[in-house]
Write a protein that holds these residues in place. Structure first.
Motif, PDB file in Angstrom:
ATOM      1  N   ALA A 100      11.553  33.220 -35.962  1.00 32.13           N
ATOM      2  CA  ALA A 100      10.087  33.294 -35.879  1.00 32.13           C
ATOM      3  C   ALA A 100       9.576  32.667 -34.582  1.00 32.13           C
ATOM      4  CB  ALA A 100       9.464  32.611 -37.091  1.00 32.13           C
ATOM      5  N   ALA A 101      10.142  31.540 -34.185  1.00 29.14           N
ATOM      6  CA  ALA A 101       9.718  30.865 -32.954  1.00 29.14           C
ATOM      7  C   ALA A 101      10.034  31.707 -31.725  1.00 29.14           C
ATOM      8  CB  ALA A 101      10.385  29.495 -32.857  1.00 29.14           C
ATOM      9  N   VAL A 102      11.200  32.329 -31.701  1.00 26.97           N
ATOM     10  CA  VAL A 102      11.575  33.176 -30.569  1.00 26.97           C
ATOM     11  C   VAL A 102      10.670  34.406 -30.518  1.00 26.97           C
ATOM     12  CG1 VAL A 102      13.407  34.671 -29.671  1.00 26.97           C
ATOM     13  CG2 VAL A 102      13.945  32.349 -30.443  1.00 26.97           C
ATOM     14  N   GLN A 103      10.397  35.003 -31.656  1.00 25.34           N
ATOM     15  CA  GLN A 103       9.509  36.165 -31.682  1.00 25.34           C
ATOM     16  C   GLN A 103       8.110  35.799 -31.203  1.00 25.34           C
ATOM     17  OE1 GLN A 103      10.260  37.277 -35.777  1.00 25.34           O
ATOM     18  NE2 GLN A 103      11.598  38.962 -35.141  1.00 25.34           N
ATOM     19  N   ARG A 109      22.006  32.791 -32.710  1.00 24.43           N
ATOM     20  CA  ARG A 109      22.060  32.068 -31.429  1.00 24.43           C
ATOM     21  C   ARG A 109      22.216  33.039 -30.257  1.00 24.43           C
ATOM     22  NH1 ARG A 109      25.525  28.833 -34.469  1.00 24.43           N
ATOM     23  NH2 ARG A 109      27.300  29.581 -33.240  1.00 24.43           N
ATOM     24  N   TYR A 110      23.084  34.035 -30.411  1.00 19.24           N
ATOM     25  CA  TYR A 110      23.270  35.027 -29.350  1.00 19.24           C
ATOM     26  C   TYR A 110      21.969  35.802 -29.114  1.00 19.24           C
ATOM     27  CZ  TYR A 110      25.001  38.986 -26.708  1.00 19.24           C
ATOM     28  OH  TYR A 110      25.180  39.934 -25.743  1.00 19.24           O
ATOM     29  N   TRP A 111      21.320  36.246 -30.179  1.00 22.12           N
ATOM     30  CA  TRP A 111      20.055  36.979 -30.081  1.00 22.12           C
ATOM     31  C   TRP A 111      19.006  36.122 -29.372  1.00 22.12           C
ATOM     32  CZ3 TRP A 111      15.308  35.866 -32.392  1.00 22.12           C
ATOM     33  CH2 TRP A 111      14.352  36.889 -32.340  1.00 22.12           C
ATOM     34  N   ARG A 112      18.941  34.841 -29.736  1.00 20.72           N
ATOM     35  CA  ARG A 112      18.004  33.913 -29.098  1.00 20.72           C
ATOM     36  C   ARG A 112      18.295  33.777 -27.604  1.00 20.72           C
ATOM     37  NH1 ARG A 112      19.376  28.316 -29.928  1.00 20.72           N
ATOM     38  NH2 ARG A 112      21.301  29.122 -29.057  1.00 20.72           N
ATOM     39  N   ASP A 113      19.563  33.604 -27.246  1.00 21.53           N
ATOM     40  CA  ASP A 113      19.950  33.465 -25.844  1.00 21.53           C
ATOM     41  C   ASP A 113      19.557  34.702 -25.040  1.00 21.53           C
ATOM     42  OD1 ASP A 113      21.008  31.037 -26.621  1.00 21.53           O
ATOM     43  OD2 ASP A 113      23.107  31.681 -26.459  1.00 21.53           O
ATOM     44  N   GLU A 114      19.793  35.879 -25.608  1.00 26.70           N
ATOM     45  CA  GLU A 114      19.421  37.122 -24.935  1.00 26.70           C
ATOM     46  C   GLU A 114      17.904  37.235 -24.781  1.00 26.70           C
ATOM     47  OE1 GLU A 114      21.403  39.535 -23.483  1.00 26.70           O
ATOM     48  OE2 GLU A 114      22.900  37.971 -23.791  1.00 26.70           O
ATOM     49  N   ALA A 115      17.168  36.785 -25.774  1.00 29.44           N
ATOM     50  CA  ALA A 115      15.704  36.818 -25.697  1.00 29.44           C
ATOM     51  C   ALA A 115      15.201  35.932 -24.560  1.00 29.44           C
ATOM     52  CB  ALA A 115      15.096  36.367 -27.026  1.00 29.44           C
ATOM     53  N   VAL A 116      15.744  34.734 -24.458  1.00 31.85           N
ATOM     54  CA  VAL A 116      15.326  33.820 -23.382  1.00 31.85           C
ATOM     55  C   VAL A 116      15.665  34.421 -22.023  1.00 31.85           C
ATOM     56  CG1 VAL A 116      15.680  31.540 -22.373  1.00 31.85           C
ATOM     57  CG2 VAL A 116      15.430  31.769 -24.837  1.00 31.85           C
ATOM     58  N   GLY A 129      10.207  23.651 -20.848  1.00 28.59           N
ATOM     59  CA  GLY A 129      10.482  22.736 -21.954  1.00 28.59           C
ATOM     60  C   GLY A 129      10.554  23.414 -23.309  1.00 28.59           C
ATOM     61  N   THR A 130       9.658  24.378 -23.531  1.00 30.77           N
ATOM     62  CA  THR A 130       9.674  25.104 -24.808  1.00 30.77           C
ATOM     63  C   THR A 130      10.943  25.924 -24.941  1.00 30.77           C
ATOM     64  OG1 THR A 130       7.265  25.213 -24.819  1.00 30.77           O
ATOM     65  CG2 THR A 130       8.428  26.764 -26.244  1.00 30.77           C
ATOM     66  N   ASP A 131      11.317  26.596 -23.851  1.00 31.51           N
ATOM     67  CA  ASP A 131      12.543  27.381 -23.871  1.00 31.51           C
ATOM     68  C   ASP A 131      13.758  26.485 -24.092  1.00 31.51           C
ATOM     69  OD1 ASP A 131      10.904  29.527 -23.313  1.00 31.51           O
ATOM     70  OD2 ASP A 131      11.485  29.657 -21.212  1.00 31.51           O
ATOM     71  N   ALA A 132      13.792  25.354 -23.433  1.00 32.61           N
ATOM     72  CA  ALA A 132      14.914  24.420 -23.589  1.00 32.61           C
ATOM     73  C   ALA A 132      15.012  23.946 -25.029  1.00 32.61           C
ATOM     74  CB  ALA A 132      14.752  23.236 -22.639  1.00 32.61           C
ATOM     75  N   ALA A 133      13.874  23.706 -25.654  1.00 27.99           N
ATOM     76  CA  ALA A 133      13.875  23.274 -27.058  1.00 27.99           C
ATOM     77  C   ALA A 133      14.423  24.378 -27.954  1.00 27.99           C
ATOM     78  CB  ALA A 133      12.464  22.874 -27.490  1.00 27.99           C
ATOM     79  N   LEU A 134      14.051  25.624 -27.683  1.00 26.74           N
ATOM     80  CA  LEU A 134      14.575  26.743 -28.466  1.00 26.74           C
ATOM     81  C   LEU A 134      16.081  26.884 -28.271  1.00 26.74           C
ATOM     82  CD1 LEU A 134      11.877  29.526 -27.889  1.00 26.74           C
ATOM     83  CD2 LEU A 134      12.327  28.273 -30.009  1.00 26.74           C
ATOM     84  N   LEU A 135      16.534  26.700 -27.040  1.00 26.75           N
ATOM     85  CA  LEU A 135      17.953  26.832 -26.747  1.00 26.75           C
ATOM     86  C   LEU A 135      18.787  25.711 -27.363  1.00 26.75           C
ATOM     87  CD1 LEU A 135      17.710  27.990 -23.039  1.00 26.75           C
ATOM     88  CD2 LEU A 135      18.524  29.340 -24.973  1.00 26.75           C
ATOM     89  N   ALA A 136      18.158  24.606 -27.681  1.00 28.31           N
ATOM     90  CA  ALA A 136      18.876  23.471 -28.263  1.00 28.31           C
ATOM     91  C   ALA A 136      19.101  23.623 -29.768  1.00 28.31           C
ATOM     92  CB  ALA A 136      18.113  22.177 -27.991  1.00 28.31           C
TER      93      ALA A 136
END
Length: 78
Positions: free
Chosen positions: A25-28, A66-73, A4-11
Motif C-alpha cells: 500500500a505504501a509503495v502504491q 521486496r523485489y516488486w518494491r525495489d523495481e517500483a523505486v 528519505g521516504t524511499d530509503a524507509a520503504l527500502l528498509a
C-alpha cells in the motif's frame, strides 16, 4: 534519486502478511504521488501446509514483495 521516504520503504523487510500488505500500500501510494504506473503487486498465497517448510510459500511471497518494491523505486527514481 532515493530520498528519505524511499530509503524507509527500502528498509522494510516484511515477515508477516500484514507487513507485506502495508508495504504494498505504501509503495502504491508513493508511486501515485509520483505519477508512476506499477505492475500488479504480488498476491498473497492461498495455500500453506503450516509445517514451517524451508521453501514456504510465505517466504517466497515476502521475497516477491521486496523485489516488486525495489523495481517500483527504480521506476520512479529513473
Amino acid at each position: 534519486m532515493v530520498d528519505g521516504t524511499d530509503a524507509a520503504l527500502l528498509a522494510v523487510r516484511p515477515a508477516l502478511k500484514t507487513e507485506a500488505e502495508a508495504l504494498i500500500a505504501a509503495v502504491q501510494a508513493r508511486a501515485a504521488e509520483r505519477g508512476v504506473a506499477l505492475p500488479v503487486a504480488p498476491e498473497a498465497p492461498v495455500s500453506c501446509c503450516g509445517r514451517g517448510c524451508t521453501d514456504c510459500v510465505w517466504a517466497f511471497f515476502y521475497s516477491e514483495v521486496r523485489y516488486w518494491r525495489d523495481e517500483a523505486v527504480l521506476r520512479w527514481s529513473a
